[in-house]
Structure formats: C-alpha cells, structure tokens
Design a protein around this motif. Sequence first.
Motif, PDB file in Angstrom:
ATOM      1  N   ASP B  26     -36.192  -2.564-105.917  1.00  0.00           N
ATOM      2  CA  ASP B  26     -35.380  -3.784-105.868  1.00  0.00           C
ATOM      3  C   ASP B  26     -33.888  -3.509-105.620  1.00  0.00           C
ATOM      4  O   ASP B  26     -33.030  -3.951-106.376  1.00  0.00           O
ATOM      5  N   LEU B  27     -33.612  -2.790-104.549  1.00  0.00           N
ATOM      6  CA  LEU B  27     -32.215  -2.475-104.235  1.00  0.00           C
ATOM      7  C   LEU B  27     -31.590  -3.610-103.432  1.00  0.00           C
ATOM      8  O   LEU B  27     -32.161  -4.061-102.435  1.00  0.00           O
ATOM      9  N   THR B  28     -30.423  -4.046-103.857  1.00  0.00           N
ATOM     10  CA  THR B  28     -29.676  -5.061-103.111  1.00  0.00           C
ATOM     11  C   THR B  28     -28.207  -4.668-103.113  1.00  0.00           C
ATOM     12  O   THR B  28     -27.583  -4.591-104.187  1.00  0.00           O
ATOM     13  N   PHE B  29     -27.685  -4.325-101.970  1.00  0.00           N
ATOM     14  CA  PHE B  29     -26.246  -4.048-101.847  1.00  0.00           C
ATOM     15  C   PHE B  29     -25.873  -3.934-100.366  1.00  0.00           C
ATOM     16  O   PHE B  29     -26.759  -3.838 -99.506  1.00  0.00           O
ATOM     17  N   ASP B  30     -24.568  -4.000-100.089  1.00  0.00           N
ATOM     18  CA  ASP B  30     -24.067  -3.898 -98.717  1.00  0.00           C
ATOM     19  C   ASP B  30     -23.262  -2.608 -98.557  1.00  0.00           C
ATOM     20  O   ASP B  30     -22.468  -2.264 -99.438  1.00  0.00           O
ATOM     21  N   ILE B  31     -23.446  -1.956 -97.420  1.00  0.00           N
ATOM     22  CA  ILE B  31     -22.633  -0.779 -97.121  1.00  0.00           C
ATOM     23  C   ILE B  31     -21.656  -1.171 -96.015  1.00  0.00           C
ATOM     24  O   ILE B  31     -22.074  -1.537 -94.918  1.00  0.00           O
ATOM     25  N   PRO B  32     -20.352  -1.142 -96.306  1.00  0.00           N
ATOM     26  CA  PRO B  32     -19.380  -1.604 -95.317  1.00  0.00           C
ATOM     27  C   PRO B  32     -19.219  -0.617 -94.162  1.00  0.00           C
ATOM     28  O   PRO B  32     -19.496   0.572 -94.304  1.00  0.00           O
ATOM     29  N   GLN B  33     -18.765  -1.145 -93.028  1.00  0.00           N
ATOM     30  CA  GLN B  33     -18.594  -0.277 -91.860  1.00  0.00           C
ATOM     31  C   GLN B  33     -17.274   0.486 -91.930  1.00  0.00           C
ATOM     32  O   GLN B  33     -16.367   0.122 -92.654  1.00  0.00           O
ATOM     33  N   ARG B  34     -17.230   1.580 -91.155  1.00  0.00           N
ATOM     34  CA  ARG B  34     -16.034   2.432 -91.022  1.00  0.00           C
ATOM     35  C   ARG B  34     -15.525   2.952 -92.365  1.00  0.00           C
ATOM     36  O   ARG B  34     -14.330   3.017 -92.607  1.00  0.00           O
ATOM     37  N   GLN B  35     -16.460   3.253 -93.234  1.00  0.00           N
ATOM     38  CA  GLN B  35     -16.083   3.880 -94.503  1.00  0.00           C
ATOM     39  C   GLN B  35     -17.107   4.964 -94.801  1.00  0.00           C
ATOM     40  O   GLN B  35     -18.183   4.986 -94.204  1.00  0.00           O
ATOM     41  N   VAL B  36     -16.753   5.842 -95.743  1.00  0.00           N
ATOM     42  CA  VAL B  36     -17.711   6.862 -96.170  1.00  0.00           C
ATOM     43  C   VAL B  36     -18.322   6.404 -97.493  1.00  0.00           C
ATOM     44  O   VAL B  36     -17.594   6.139 -98.453  1.00  0.00           O
ATOM     45  N   THR B  37     -19.632   6.293 -97.511  1.00  0.00           N
ATOM     46  CA  THR B  37     -20.339   5.922 -98.737  1.00  0.00           C
ATOM     47  C   THR B  37     -21.177   7.110 -99.189  1.00  0.00           C
ATOM     48  O   THR B  37     -21.925   7.676 -98.386  1.00  0.00           O
ATOM     49  N   ALA B  38     -21.016   7.498-100.442  1.00  0.00           N
ATOM     50  CA  ALA B  38     -21.785   8.628-100.976  1.00  0.00           C
ATOM     51  C   ALA B  38     -22.912   8.112-101.857  1.00  0.00           C
ATOM     52  O   ALA B  38     -22.727   7.145-102.609  1.00  0.00           O
ATOM     53  N   PHE B  39     -24.070   8.751-101.745  1.00  0.00           N
ATOM     54  CA  PHE B  39     -25.194   8.475-102.650  1.00  0.00           C
ATOM     55  C   PHE B  39     -25.317   9.676-103.583  1.00  0.00           C
ATOM     56  O   PHE B  39     -25.481  10.811-103.114  1.00  0.00           O
ATOM     57  N   ILE B  40     -25.222   9.423-104.868  1.00  0.00           N
ATOM     58  CA  ILE B  40     -25.396  10.514-105.832  1.00  0.00           C
ATOM     59  C   ILE B  40     -26.468  10.123-106.851  1.00  0.00           C
ATOM     60  O   ILE B  40     -26.802   8.945-106.996  1.00  0.00           O
ATOM     61  N   GLY B  41     -26.960  11.139-107.542  1.00  0.00           N
ATOM     62  CA  GLY B  41     -27.968  10.897-108.574  1.00  0.00           C
ATOM     63  C   GLY B  41     -28.850  12.125-108.710  1.00  0.00           C
ATOM     64  O   GLY B  41     -28.870  12.980-107.821  1.00  0.00           O
ATOM     65  N   PRO B  42     -29.590  12.209-109.820  1.00  0.00           N
ATOM     66  CA  PRO B  42     -30.437  13.388-110.032  1.00  0.00           C
ATOM     67  C   PRO B  42     -31.571  13.468-109.009  1.00  0.00           C
ATOM     68  O   PRO B  42     -31.903  12.470-108.364  1.00  0.00           O
ATOM     69  N   MET B 211     -21.050  16.270-107.024  1.00  0.00           N
ATOM     70  CA  MET B 211     -20.243  15.094-107.392  1.00  0.00           C
ATOM     71  C   MET B 211     -18.806  15.281-106.936  1.00  0.00           C
ATOM     72  O   MET B 211     -18.133  14.322-106.558  1.00  0.00           O
ATOM     73  N   GLN B 212     -18.356  16.544-106.937  1.00  0.00           N
ATOM     74  CA  GLN B 212     -16.992  16.818-106.476  1.00  0.00           C
ATOM     75  C   GLN B 212     -16.861  16.456-105.004  1.00  0.00           C
ATOM     76  O   GLN B 212     -15.839  15.932-104.567  1.00  0.00           O
ATOM     77  N   GLN B 213     -17.913  16.767-104.231  1.00  0.00           N
ATOM     78  CA  GLN B 213     -17.857  16.435-102.807  1.00  0.00           C
ATOM     79  C   GLN B 213     -17.831  14.915-102.622  1.00  0.00           C
ATOM     80  O   GLN B 213     -17.050  14.406-101.804  1.00  0.00           O
ATOM     81  N   ALA B 214     -18.640  14.202-103.377  1.00  0.00           N
ATOM     82  CA  ALA B 214     -18.625  12.732-103.284  1.00  0.00           C
ATOM     83  C   ALA B 214     -17.232  12.208-103.593  1.00  0.00           C
ATOM     84  O   ALA B 214     -16.712  11.326-102.907  1.00  0.00           O
ATOM     85  N   ALA B 215     -16.608  12.779-104.634  1.00  0.00           N
ATOM     86  CA  ALA B 215     -15.266  12.325-105.009  1.00  0.00           C
ATOM     87  C   ALA B 215     -14.252  12.612-103.904  1.00  0.00           C
ATOM     88  O   ALA B 215     -13.367  11.806-103.637  1.00  0.00           O
ATOM     89  N   ARG B 216     -14.410  13.784-103.261  1.00  0.00           N
ATOM     90  CA  ARG B 216     -13.430  14.168-102.228  1.00  0.00           C
ATOM     91  C   ARG B 216     -13.551  13.330-100.971  1.00  0.00           C
ATOM     92  O   ARG B 216     -12.546  12.908-100.405  1.00  0.00           O
ATOM     93  N   VAL B 217     -14.778  13.102-100.495  1.00  0.00           N
ATOM     94  CA  VAL B 217     -14.909  12.560 -99.141  1.00  0.00           C
ATOM     95  C   VAL B 217     -15.195  11.059 -99.061  1.00  0.00           C
ATOM     96  O   VAL B 217     -14.996  10.464 -98.012  1.00  0.00           O
ATOM     97  N   SER B 218     -15.669  10.468-100.150  1.00  0.00           N
ATOM     98  CA  SER B 218     -16.173   9.096 -99.971  1.00  0.00           C
ATOM     99  C   SER B 218     -15.180   8.027-100.416  1.00  0.00           C
ATOM    100  O   SER B 218     -14.313   8.265-101.261  1.00  0.00           O
ATOM    101  N   ASP B 219     -15.336   6.857 -99.823  1.00  0.00           N
ATOM    102  CA  ASP B 219     -14.563   5.686-100.241  1.00  0.00           C
ATOM    103  C   ASP B 219     -15.333   4.905-101.303  1.00  0.00           C
ATOM    104  O   ASP B 219     -14.744   4.301-102.187  1.00  0.00           O
ATOM    105  N   LEU B 220     -16.659   4.911-101.155  1.00  0.00           N
ATOM    106  CA  LEU B 220     -17.532   4.201-102.087  1.00  0.00           C
ATOM    107  C   LEU B 220     -18.621   5.155-102.552  1.00  0.00           C
ATOM    108  O   LEU B 220     -19.050   6.017-101.777  1.00  0.00           O
ATOM    109  N   THR B 221     -19.046   4.978-103.787  1.00  0.00           N
ATOM    110  CA  THR B 221     -20.124   5.830-104.292  1.00  0.00           C
ATOM    111  C   THR B 221     -21.193   4.963-104.952  1.00  0.00           C
ATOM    112  O   THR B 221     -20.875   4.039-105.707  1.00  0.00           O
TER     113      THR B 221
END
Lengths: 233, 256
Positions: B26-42, B211-221
């Motif tokens: 049941d995933l519901t969300f929008d990923i905006p254009q021209r940005q970096v979005t990171a997916f993290i999790g175990p 997680m450090q890479q997500a923090a460095r490169v992404s606009d949204l996580t």
Amino acid sequence: MSQHIFRDYDNAIQHLQEDLLTMATLTRQNLEQAMQALLRGDTDLANTVIAADSDVDELERKVDQIGMEILVRFHPVATDLRLIITSMKISTNLERISDHAVGIAKRARKINQGQPMQEVQWLEPLYAQAYALLRDAMDSYTNHDSVLGQALHEKDRELDRLHKQLTRSLSSQLELANGRSAAWLHLIFIARSLERIGDLSVNIGEETVFLESAINIRHEYRKQPPENQPPSP
Amino acid sequence: MSPEASDKIEVRNLHFCYGLTCALKDLTFDIPQRQVTAFIGPSGCGKSTLLRCFNRMNDEIPGARVSSGSIHIGGVDIQHRSVDVVKLRREVGMVFQKSNPFPRSIFDNVAFGLQLHRGTNRSLLNQAVEEALISAALWDEVKDRLHESALALSGGQQQRLCIARSLAVKPSIILMDEPCSALDPIATAKVEDLIRTLRQQFTIIIVTHSMQQAARVSDLTAFFHLGELIEFSPTLKLFSNPAHKLTEAYLRGTFG
C-alpha cells in the motif's frame, strides 16, 4: 585548503565561511558605532546599532543551520570537522559581542539624554584595546594564523589591567555622588562590556589555534607565564 | 511520454507480490522531477523491488507482479498493457550495483543503446557519445582511447561508463541500485558528484545501504521497512529530525 571531489561539500563550507565573515564584519561595525554613539554623543548611531543586531542574530542562526547541514550531509573529518565546529563556536562568540555592542549603545543613549560628559572619553583606551583584540581574533581565523590567535592572551591581560584601572576611577566618581550616579554606573557597565568583548575575542583566537593545530589551549593561559610560545602547527 | 513531459512519478496504493509473498504494501507517494530521491531501509524492505517497478524490470521475474495500485510516470500508467516496455526503459534508465560494461570498446558501449533506438548516423552517433561521456564526467579520461576495451577501465570509470550508456539514450529518469557499493571512496565521490550534477537535468532515484551516501547526494529520502513506506521527507529533515521512531532507530543504529 585543498578541494573536495564532491563539490557540494566545498560549496557548503564556502557558504558557512562567507556567512561567518559577514557576521564578523557586522559585529565589528556594531561595536564601532556603539562606541562612537557614546564618544560623540550620537543617539541616532546608537539606534542604528540596536536595529542592526537582528542581522547578526539571523546570521548566527544561519551559521548554525549550515553547520548542522554539513554535519548531517557530509560527515566531516579532520580539518573539515574542526572547521565546522570552530566556525559554529566563533559565531556564538560574535553574537555575544554584538549583544554587548547593543548594551553599550543602549547605555550611550541614556547617557546622551543628560548633560554632555567629557569623562566618556576615559573609555577610549579600553575600547581601542578591545577593538584590536576583536580585529586580531578575526584576522587569526581568516589568515589561519594560530600564532596571532594565541598572542591575544597578552593583549587581553593589558585589557584587564586597563579595565581595573578605569573601574577604580569610575567607582571613585560614583562615590562622589555628584548627581549623575546613573551615568557613572552606565560607564562602569560599558567598561565591563568592553572587558568581556576582550574575553570573547580571546575565545575566538583559541578556536583558531584549535582549528589550525588541533591543540586545545582553552583555560590554560592563565596558568602559564606570559612568555610562553604558541604551539607549533 | 517525451523528454519534455513531466517525469513526476506518482505511486498510488501500490501492492507488489512475489508469488504469495507481499514485498510492497500500500505505497502512496510522489517522487518529484529533477531531484535526487534516496530509498533507504534494511535488507528485504522492498526498496530495490520498488525501484525495479519504475521500469518494469520485475516483469522478467516469474510470479512477480503488481497485485493492486498503480504507478504513473508523466501521467502515464506504466502498468497499462499499451505501454511499450522498451520505450519505457529508454525513458527510465538504470544503473546497477556492479558495473556491467559490454566486452567491447568504450565507444561501442555508449553507442549501443543509441544504435538500438535511433539508427546509425555516424556523425550524430559521435556527437551523442561525446555528450554522454561529458555528462558522465568521463570524457577527459577516455577521449584518447575511445576504441579501447571498456574492460580496461577502472571500476569507478566502468560505473561512470554505464551511467554514460544510460544518458546516451536521453532518459528523463535514472534509477540507481547501489551504484557505488563496489567502488572505492575516491570513485564513490566522483560518482556522487556526478549525481549532484545530473539532477539538474534528470530525475534520479538511488537505492543505497549507505545512509551517509543518502545524506550526501539526495534531496529527498524515503525510509522503507517490511515493504511499507515509513517516512518520506526532505533529506535534511529526515536525518536531523525524523518524524517516525522507526526511522530514528534505523538511522541511529538502535534498530531491532
């Protein structure tokens, strides 16, 4: 400082340093204008300083925010880590100096409401020494000069001596109770602010020594003889 | 869908299953254009599964399917049977964990997708290969040896070559599945710097265990756990003040 491969990192550090240096420039300007408001009896200048303090406050928040962003995003190490931590601490010291400048401006405004006092000029030597300390502190940071940073301790000793001397003179005048006791008290508190500005500038110098050589000299200098040499980088 | 069209990704009530096992819930969300979005999790949280949904790479896995919900890219339902999967994968490029250059020349690696999609006009091909290699920050390092084997490049260069290969067909979205996990810190920094540059032109989604890479490169996580989206926030907000206690536990390493 050599550049990082990841350019966003350099950009963030550059923004942090630019904001800190702008903050230092505004703080020095606030101190200059606050003292001119007193020495020249210029109440408009005093009002200018009081209004300008919010710019320094805003920059302090901005430096903290960028510093935290860098810690979160880039996990700085070595010189970078020391740079971020010291920059945030220096900004706190600058904000306090600016607060003292506002305090001086407010007291100048009150003194200016009464008859002109020639004795306000007694504070000029103390101000010159405090201002020199602040200038040298920021020069040590900007020029990566840990020797200058450590040399501030000696200048601060001289400031303390001038402060004690002046406080004795002002207290004597206060005891005479010639009808302007409030004005004499204001001058005593302004002298105290200038002495504190010296201490806060010394803090900035100590942060610079830590930044450049990773040696923590805080709280040490009062235990050492004055001729101690600064640590080699 | 065209490069000019919006490449916003809209995920709505998405459920995805491998046989009887539900991997995304049941995933519901929008990923905006021209940005970096990171997916993290175990591991096993579904982040790579979701990434592969965006260019229907999961179609190749027997028994794997979107059981309900939808994904729209630029307003187009990508699950719809009228969607040409080859065209979709041209719009939504992918870079994998391990660099996978073809055992051919550097030039041929970048030109391969172009030849497949757009024919073989030589001068246009030369120009497109150069542009892709410049965009991937690799041109200066390989311009004098374009016809040497791609396998002679270092690991970091090979990964940037794969990015150039993706860029050559002018996608609007680039999916990256742990693109730096096999690289040393210097090569990683170069790829990360490249990602930050590419975000001006492309929508980038990166799956990372760092997680450090997500923090460095992404606009949204986005933080996933057991197939659910726990939190999706601006990166600085998520890393400095996460809204959900599960996110905080994962970030602080007090998970479990």
